[in-house]
Each structure stands twice: as C-alpha cells, then as structure tokens.
Motif scaffolding. Structure first.
Motif, PDB file in Angstrom:
ATOM      1  N   ARG A 167      -2.164   5.079   8.005  1.00  0.00           N
ATOM      2  CA  ARG A 167      -0.756   5.184   7.659  1.00  0.00           C
ATOM      3  C   ARG A 167       0.028   5.439   8.927  1.00  0.00           C
ATOM      4  O   ARG A 167       0.359   6.556   9.271  1.00  0.00           O
ATOM      5  N   ALA A 216       8.501   3.147   1.763  1.00  0.00           N
ATOM      6  CA  ALA A 216       8.167   4.436   1.153  1.00  0.00           C
ATOM      7  C   ALA A 216       9.422   5.215   0.779  1.00  0.00           C
ATOM      8  O   ALA A 216       9.378   6.103  -0.072  1.00  0.00           O
ATOM      9  N   SER A 247       2.809   7.481  -0.271  1.00  0.00           N
ATOM     10  CA  SER A 247       1.973   7.023   0.832  1.00  0.00           C
ATOM     11  C   SER A 247       1.798   5.514   0.820  1.00  0.00           C
ATOM     12  O   SER A 247       1.623   4.891   1.866  1.00  0.00           O
ATOM     13  N   GLU A 248       1.810   4.896  -0.363  1.00  0.00           N
ATOM     14  CA  GLU A 248       1.718   3.445  -0.481  1.00  0.00           C
ATOM     15  C   GLU A 248       2.759   2.987  -1.500  1.00  0.00           C
ATOM     16  O   GLU A 248       2.623   3.268  -2.696  1.00  0.00           O
ATOM     17  N   ASP A 286      11.637   0.862   5.721  1.00  0.00           N
ATOM     18  CA  ASP A 286      10.706   1.857   5.203  1.00  0.00           C
ATOM     19  C   ASP A 286      10.637   1.748   3.677  1.00  0.00           C
ATOM     20  O   ASP A 286      11.489   2.256   2.959  1.00  0.00           O
ATOM     21  N   TYR A 300      -0.562  -1.937   4.688  1.00  0.00           N
ATOM     22  CA  TYR A 300      -0.579  -1.561   3.273  1.00  0.00           C
ATOM     23  C   TYR A 300       0.790  -1.657   2.592  1.00  0.00           C
ATOM     24  O   TYR A 300       1.029  -0.996   1.590  1.00  0.00           O
ATOM     25  N   GLU A 329       3.582  -0.486   3.642  1.00  0.00           N
ATOM     26  CA  GLU A 329       4.402   0.706   3.864  1.00  0.00           C
ATOM     27  C   GLU A 329       5.745   0.352   4.496  1.00  0.00           C
ATOM     28  O   GLU A 329       6.744   1.024   4.263  1.00  0.00           O
ATOM     29  N   HIS A 382       3.568  11.571   6.930  1.00  0.00           N
ATOM     30  CA  HIS A 382       2.558  11.706   5.898  1.00  0.00           C
ATOM     31  C   HIS A 382       1.772  13.010   6.065  1.00  0.00           C
ATOM     32  O   HIS A 382       1.917  13.730   7.044  1.00  0.00           O
TER      33      HIS A 382
END
Length: 807
Positions: A2, A350, A106-107, A348, A321, A323, A801
């Motif tokens: 991450r 997230a 986180s994902e 972003d 991933y 993110e 994170h």
C-alpha cells in the motif's frame, strides 16, 4: 504494497534534477500539478467524491477550466484526458478497517473505481482508461480462486481502453496469455518489447502499438513489459519468447509514430504504458514521447519531467490495487503539433465517496464474493501475532521487498518443515527459502481462514527441492543484491535454522551501484566487474543448524517452482537437479499452519549486516550492526523486538567483562535491508585474555605477525529482557591496552563481570574470518560518501495506512 511513501532518491539527488523543469523546453506548457519523481505523491480529489482541490470546484471542473485555455494555446487546442491504473491484481472488493471509530479504507474496490471513471467521462467526454499491466495474476483471493475472470469482467464492463502486459499476465505461460487472456480482455494487450508470440504481436495495431482518435487527434499507445520479465516468471512459461530493452523499444516505436510515414502508423500524441517504474526510465525517453504511465514496483508518483531531447513528459504511476487512479491531461495544438502538459496527478480513490454502481460492477463483485468465500471460510489456525511483509514507513505492508520479513520467514519455515517430515532426502542440512514478491498479503492476528492464506500465496506454484553445496547457497544469498533491477535488493525469507551474516561494507557498495544505474550515471555493463567483486564478499558467513556452513556441505533447499527455476534473479538455483512434487506451495504452508507450526512471529532477524574497523595502535574497535529490526510498526514495538547490543570480552583470569552496550536505532531505511542499526565503540581493558591474531587480521592495520588479539563477543537484548547471542565474534588486536588503562579506562572491578559458566556466549568458537574485518578500515571513506544519500532518502518519506494493532 500500500504505497504512499516517497520513492527513491538517487545519488547525486537525481530526483531534484528531474524536478528542475526548464520552462522553455516545450512551447507554452500549462501549469502542472506534479512533483519530482521520488517526491510526494500528487493526490487530486476524486472526481465524483466529496474532496476538491479548491472550494466549490471538483477536479473535473478544474481540469476542464485548465484545458479550456491552456497557457499560450488558442481556442483550437484539443484536450486529451487519460486515466490509468497499475498493478490492480484482482483487488475488486472494497476493504476497510475500523480505526478508533472511523473506517480506514485500504482497498477502494472496483465499484469506486468504476464510479470515478464514469464521473470523469461525464465531465470530459473522450476520456480514456489505460492500464500498465498486472491486472490479473498474483491476485486477491476473491479473483484468483476464480481464475481472475471477475476482474476481467469488471475491466471490460468499465471499458478499459488499452493495457500493457505485466509480468503476471505471463504467470501461466505464453500459451495461456494468447489462448485465454487476450481473447478475454476487450482491450488490446500490448507488449512491444516481447517477440515470439504471434497472437500477442498482433494485438492492437500490431507490434505493441495501438492508436485511437480523440476529437480528431490521433493518440498512440506503446505497451511494454519490464526487462526483468525472464527473472519474474518460471522459465518454461516464457519458452520461445524474447524480451528486448524497454527504453530502446519505446523510443523506436515512438519515433516511428511521429516520423511522417503513414506506412508504419502515425500519431499526434504518444503515450507509453510501461510495466516498469517510471522513476527509473522516464527521462530516457525521446522527444516523440509525451506521457508515461508506469507500474510494476507499486510505488506511486506523479510529475512532469524533461526527456532526453528536452521534451516535457507527463509521468504518473498509480501504485497498486486500485488505491489511486492516475490522471494525465494533455493539450494538442493542431496548428503547430505542439503537445503541452495540463495535469499529471493521482486521484486518491481511498478518499472517494463515489458509490454509484456505474457499469453494473457491483453485481460482478457480489457474485465473485459468494463463489470465492464459500470455499475459503474454513479456519486453518489462530495466530497470536501478525506476520507482516516489509514496509517503508512502518505502516505500508509489502512496500519494501528489500528487507527481511516475518511473513516470508514463516513460509520458508513451512517449506523446511515439509522437507524434514514428508520428504527427508539425503543431505547435511535442510533449508527453506521464500521470495518476497510471492508473499502478497500479511498474516493477521486472530483466526486465519483458507481464503486468507490463499491471498498470501495466490500463485499456485509447485513445491520442489534440490541439493546444493554450501558455496552455492552463499551465492544464492549474494544474489539478493540486484543493482541492475528496479529494487536494490530482494531479501529472501529463510528458515529459522539459518543465520546469515552480511558484509555491510560490500552491501553498501552494491546499493551505491544500484543508485548509479538507476539514475543513468553508469550502466550495468560498465559496473559488471565491480558488482561481481562486491557480491563475492557480501555474504560474510552463514550458519545452518548452529554450525558455520562449509562450502562443501550438502544443503537441500525447499522452495516453490518459481524460485527453483531461477526466478527473481536467483539464477544459481537453476544449477540444482530439482525434484518436483505436484504439491502446491500454499498447500504445504496451509498444512504447516493447521498443524500449529507457527502461532507467533519470531522477531529475531535471520540476516544481519556487520562491519568492523579496528585501530591496532590502541586496541580499540568500532563495530556496526545493521538489519537488526523488522519494519512493521507493531513488530518493532513487540516485547521480543531487539532493543540493544552488548559487547563482552574474556579476561585473563577466566572471567568475562562487559565492555559496552548500544541501543538499536529502529528507524526504517526504506527500500533497503538495513533497518535496525547499532554501533559499538570498543576499548579493551588491560587484563584481557588474548589469542594469536589470524594472519590476515592486521594486514591493513599494521598488526605484526604473531600479535595478540582479544575475542569480543556480542549479545542481542530484546525489549522484554530476553537475550540471543550473535555467532560472530570480533578479534581485536590488543595494542596498547595498558596505556588505555592509564588514560582512564575503567578497571575490571568497576565493570560488570560475568563468570564463564554464566556467560551466554561461552563455548562459541571464534570465526577466524571476522578478524579480517580490520582490512575494512578503508570502508570509512566509502561509507561517508553514502551517508548524505541515505539520510536524505530516509528523511523524505510519507506515511499512510496502518498495520493492524496487536492490541
């Protein structure tokens, strides 16, 4: 991984050079949202989310405003808007954890990605979605267990326009890629630098190129895979394929697209989709390249750089991933053919609250969740601690493959357990090895299900084993340093019966060579001899089963088929006669965990660096230890984490005297294996016990033949007070010890005296080669040359994170 950390800086401050943009390099560039490669990740607000870069304006509004009147452009200027993902890896499901009452995402998942892409296309019609590869393979369990079909269906539904092939698209071989994946993806899959597969070669417009029209402007895409592909995929998977140089191929294709010859295809704007870290290559692209999307290393960055011909290039790398969503906006002036950069940023995801089920993605995710979880709900074991991958900030698990990790060590332990209980081949020692890139998730505290274990080891490699000599195993360990690749090192997980001592001076040298190659100062070919020489001495000693490994010993290594076929650059392993078993590696680890083979992490590092400088004149020495700490924040704070190093010496009267102690500095060294450093200054008392120095002990320090040496031993002390001895002992020439005593060195009576029977180090044999550390005194000059570089790289890092708390 991450990744939100700052990427690498390279000597001498290459990132600053990349950031020093020449405003006259391209006619009339517009304002750029960017940062130096290796600098802070530029994060824009989600288009459909609640954040915005300025009050009352969304990113889409600002992009439209900037594109409407770019500096120096007329009304006919056309805007080209590109969105990009990298290393998506089947992370289609939204993942979040509760942190003090707030949900930490986180994902973001596929629904958020689809919603933001739809919002961007609504704001700017003609927006293209691209990928730099690793869309599938090495995937999250929800996708991997279903052969990644859910991920393919989602990317098709969202309307992925074009993608480069990543190394993981080759995981199941070129045949699977051409027969299944190419047909399954609606988007062309490009790999311009790969030859030998007709179906792959025919993708797009052919030869790794695809062109499309945006408002009458022809945009050309060149897809490329990392030059390291042959070392990242098991050998048989690439049979018949050849991989050419990425930069050379990209420049050749780009030049052809802008050479005015319609027979080889033409484009007004050229975009490189490279499955390789753009921070390494972006400035080497020629004047025909206008934008680059990078990937592979999972490191995020966004900026505009100057190419080799003085051209401005927008560069974005969107981590992993899903993110981040890469965002590049270019302007094209049909009258002059000039291309300008409007924006280079990362969105972003997230932070996005965009939840509209655009393109019907939610149903695909839900179906995949039902099908995958039904098979993965069974609990294998309950873990008393987490087992984490390497980090760059303490809270970005998996971002740092250049450091030892408890997760990789656990898997290596499971391999050795399988070898010793199920196989039991002939050999002096059994060892397990695990490549860090094969560990795709952390083992978290609490119940571990089959699905979660699968996510950690998703590749489905076959277990195997082969016999090697002790010398060959040392050569394998030396190949952990890889100056000519994207990362300076790939530190293996090793089984608990192995202890590796690294010559830190040689490691420093190899890391310096990596920096020079990465910033283009020197080529790998130019440094080949120097790299070979440093690698030859970087492994100082290896202990297996409590004894120093002899070069002629027979060592049976258990690992996965990828490693044993020389994957990740560990080519020495190809030299063994591999016995394959048909058993999957994750099945071996799952059985080990189910049997209770590991419930709490072993926080004793299995690979540590050592450097020693002695002053023969006054009998003093400086000992530097590195790599004594793991990098995950919770592991550094755990009771068993190493806290200090102590030094003791045997006295002439049979006693043992404590010489000094030094705390361990657990500050993380990003992208390197040296986290956990401690330096001890040793001054010998007058009444030390002595032995004859080895012949090479003072060859560079003026120690005469038959000089006397004292034996200094070291112990690691953990936060909870537990201790562990270090196998290596230092041989320090006694010199003028009596003069030291007169100058104020405390007498034995004033220091801690430990009787030999109580000494945890009693009975350990002296490793003669450590006496040769005195020849390392010349390393001071080289080490000081690296100090500034390391301080800068260590200090300029971001945090994001959180590793789940062990509490």
């Amino acid at each position: 991984m991450r990744s939100r950390h700052l990427g690498r800086l390279v000597v001498p401050l290459t990132a600053l050079c990349l950031a020093a943009l020449d405003p006259g390099a391209v006619a009339a560039p517009t304002a750029v949202t960017g940062s130096a490669i290796g600098g802070p990740v530029v994060v824009a607000a989600p288009v459909g989310g609640m954040l915005s870069a300025s009050p009352g304006a969304s990113v889409a509004d600002e992009r439209a405003a900037a594109a409407a009147a770019p500096a120096g452009a007329d009304a006919a200027t056309v805007t080209i808007n590109l969105l990009g993902i990298s290393d998506f890896g089947g992370h289609i499901e939204r993942v979040s954890t509760d942190s003090e009452g707030a949900q930490l995402v986180s994902e973001p998942g596929a629904v958020t990605l689809a919603c933001e892409v739809a919002a961007a296309r609504s704001a700017t019609p003609g927006t293209l979605l691209v990928s730099t590869g690793d869309n599938v393979g090495g995937s999250a369990y929800i996708s991997s267990v279903l052969d990644d079909q859910p991920t393919i269906d989602i990317l098709n539904a969202i309307g992925l326009d074009v993608t480069a092939a990543g190394n993981h698209e080759f995981d199941n071989g070129a045949t699977d890629l051409s027969a299944r994946l190419l047909g399954a993806f609606d988007a062309p899959v490009l790999a311009a630098n790969v030859t030998g597969n007709d179906a792959l070669r025919a993708e797009g417009d052919g030869d790794g190129v695809w062109t499309t029209q945006v408002d009458g402007v022809t945009v050309g895409f060149i897809g490329l895979v990392t030059d390291s592909l042959p070392s990242l995929v098991a050998g048989p998977a690439l049979e018949g394929l050849e991989v050419a140089d990425l930069v050379h191929t990209a420049n050749a294709r780009a030049a052809a697209l802008k050479d005015g010859d319609p027979d080889n295809g033409e484009a007004d704007v050229v975009v490189v989709l490279a499955h390789e870290d753009a921070a390494v290559y972006a400035t080497q692209f020629n004047g025909s390249v206008d934008a680059v999307f990078g990937g592979h290393t999972h490191v995020a960055h966004a900026t505009t750089v100057t190419g080799k011909d003085g051209n401005r290039i927008a560069v974005v790398q969107s981590g992993q991933y899903g993110e981040l969503l890469g965002d590049i906006t270019l302007s094209f002036d049909p009258a002059t053919g000039a291309v300008g950069v409007v924006q280079a940023a990362n969105i972003d995801l997230a932070a996005s609250n965009c939840a509209t089920d655009a393109y019907g993605v939610q149903a695909i995710v839900d179906q995949a969740a039902r099908e995958s979880r039904a098979a993965g709900a069974r609990v294998l074991t309950s873990l008393g601690t987490g087992f984490y991958r390497g980090t760059n900030t303490g809270s970005d698990p998996g971002a740092n493959r250049s450091t030892e990790s408890t997760a990789a060590n656990l898997i290596a332990d499971s391999y050795r357990a399988w070898l010793t209980t199920d196989i039991r081949p002939e050999g002096d020692h059994y060892v397990g090895l695990m490549n860090p890139g094969g560990v795709r998730a952390d083992y978290l505290l609490g119940d571990l299900t089959e699905g979660e274990a699968y996510t950690v080891q998703p590749f489905g490699n076959e277990m195997g084993y082969a016999a090697y000599t002790g010398a060959q195993l040392k050569d394998v360990l030396a190949q952990q340093w890889q100056p000519d690749t994207s990362r300076p090192a790939l530190m293996l997980g090793v089984s608990a019966n192995v202890q590796v001592y690294i010559d830190q001076d040689a490691a420093d040298e190899l890391e310096e060579y990596w920096s020079r190659i990465s910033n283009g100062a020197q080529s790998a070919a130019e440094l080949e001899s120097a790299i070979d020489a440093a690698r030859a001495r970087v492994i100082r000693s290896v202990y297996v089963d409590g004894v120093e490994l002899d070069d002629d010993a027979s060592v049976v290594v258990a690992s996965n088929s990828f490693m044993l076929s020389g994957g990740d650059g560990f080519t020495v392993l190809r030299g063994g006669e591999v016995s394959s078993t048909g058993i999957l590696d994750r099945a071996v680890t799952a059985e080990y965990l189910q049997a209770g083979g590991a419930t709490s992490a072993d926080l004793a590092k299995r690979q540590i660096g050592v450097d020693l400088d002695v002053d023969a004149a006054d009998g003093s020495a400086t000992v530097r230890f590195t790599g004594l700490s793991f990098t995950a924040a919770s592991e550094q704070a755990a009771p068993g984490a190493a806290a200090e190093v102590t030094a003791t010496v045997a006295l002439a009267d049979g006693g043992t005297q404590h010489l000094t102690s030094a705390a361990i500095d657990a500050t993380i060294t990003p992208e390197l294996p040296e986290t956990g450093a401690s330096t001890l200054k040793i001054a010998l008392p007058a009444d030390v016990a002595t032995t004859t120095c080895p012949a090479d002990a003072g060859s560079a320090a003026g120690v005469s033949a038959n000089a006397a040496c004292a034996v200094v031993s070291f112990t690691l002390v953990a936060r909870d007070g537990s201790t562990r001895s270090i196998d290596l002992q230092a041989l320090v020439p006694v010199g003028a010890a009596a003069a030291q005593a007169d100058a104020g060195v405390p007498e034995a009576a004033d220091q801690v005296i430990v009787a030999p029977a109580d000494d945890s180090l009693a009975g350990f044999e002296v490793a003669d080669f450590l006496g040769s550390f005195s020849v390392m005194s010349v390393a001071v000059v080289a080490a000081s040359g690296l100090a500034c570089y390391r301080v800068i790289r260590r200090g300029l890092r971001g945090w994001r994170h959180a590793v789940p708390s062990e509490a």
